[in-house]
Write a protein that holds these residues in place. Sequence first.
Motif, PDB file in Angstrom:
ATOM      1  N   GLN A 110     -49.127 -18.706   1.317  1.00 21.52           N
ATOM      2  CA  GLN A 110     -47.754 -18.865   0.743  1.00 21.52           C
ATOM      3  C   GLN A 110     -46.842 -17.564   1.229  1.00 21.52           C
ATOM      4  O   GLN A 110     -45.635 -17.690   1.691  1.00 21.52           O
ATOM      5  CB  GLN A 110     -47.962 -19.093  -0.515  1.00 21.52           C
ATOM      6  N   VAL A 111     -47.402 -16.471   0.994  1.00 17.63           N
ATOM      7  CA  VAL A 111     -46.693 -15.472   1.288  1.00 17.63           C
ATOM      8  C   VAL A 111     -46.315 -15.148   2.817  1.00 17.63           C
ATOM      9  O   VAL A 111     -45.107 -14.794   3.128  1.00 17.63           O
ATOM     10  CB  VAL A 111     -47.434 -13.799   0.812  1.00 17.63           C
TER      11      VAL A 111
ATOM     12  N   ARG B  53     -46.451 -17.424   5.085  1.00 16.23           N
ATOM     13  CA  ARG B  53     -45.487 -18.553   5.523  1.00 16.23           C
ATOM     14  C   ARG B  53     -43.957 -18.194   5.035  1.00 16.23           C
ATOM     15  O   ARG B  53     -43.040 -18.257   5.865  1.00 16.23           O
ATOM     16  CB  ARG B  53     -45.726 -19.771   5.006  1.00 16.23           C
ATOM     17  N   HIS B  54     -43.811 -17.452   3.978  1.00 19.10           N
ATOM     18  CA  HIS B  54     -42.500 -17.251   3.516  1.00 19.10           C
ATOM     19  C   HIS B  54     -41.869 -15.955   4.271  1.00 19.10           C
ATOM     20  O   HIS B  54     -40.617 -15.963   4.474  1.00 19.10           O
ATOM     21  CB  HIS B  54     -42.645 -16.696   2.263  1.00 19.10           C
ATOM     22  N   ARG B  55     -42.870 -15.240   5.052  1.00 21.88           N
ATOM     23  CA  ARG B  55     -42.376 -14.296   5.704  1.00 21.88           C
ATOM     24  C   ARG B  55     -42.288 -14.854   7.296  1.00 21.88           C
ATOM     25  O   ARG B  55     -42.009 -14.032   8.236  1.00 21.88           O
ATOM     26  CB  ARG B  55     -43.416 -13.077   5.733  1.00 21.88           C
ATOM     27  N   GLY B  56     -42.448 -16.008   7.455  1.00 18.16           N
ATOM     28  CA  GLY B  56     -42.231 -16.513   8.820  1.00 18.16           C
ATOM     29  C   GLY B  56     -43.474 -16.590   9.634  1.00 18.16           C
ATOM     30  O   GLY B  56     -43.369 -16.620  11.006  1.00 18.16           O
TER      31      GLY B  56
END
Length: 196
Positions: free
Chosen positions: A183-184, A186-189
Amino acid sequence: MEGTMRVMALHAPGQPLREERWPIPHPGPQEVLLRVRACAVCRTDLHLVDGELPRPKLPVVPGHEIVASVAEVGSEVLGLEPGTRVGVPWLGWTCGQCRFCVSGRENLCDFARFTGYQVDGGYAEYTLAHHAFCFPLPPGLDDAHAAPLMCAGLIGYRSLRMAGAGARLGMYGFGAAAHLLIQVARHRGRRVFAFT
């Protein structure tokens, strides 16, 4: 603080936890007494109960994904006041002097003590923790969602930091730490690949 508290204690590997009443402990000079608000269940807790971890403190109160409020502070504790909401992880104490501790790899300390294994953990109304291993928590994160971050979240974040900042991230396995780490990432792209 005087009185007794409810705990869930392990007396022998392979046995069920027992609900008991124990005296509320008093903090040592570098400890805080914590009123437990939530404590998640980690696979490591199950390894302990199943007897897969050697030489636990017995009886022991398991649980190392703790969210709690500071109830009382020891005489040498600075920066934590009664009422402060904190998280407590698996790593409960280190020597602070060995080559691992001084190089930021305290999780490898040969003298480390672990919460819910060698020191009593969070399956209780109160627990003690060393002040250096209590993390103040932000108000916007509720207790139930904060608790798993004290183990799986910390492990995942440490791994993510060590992996560097590339656009792709590969992970072996998909457990609780990976679930949070993805999740982290993916949040950072980042593009994430899991290998199982």
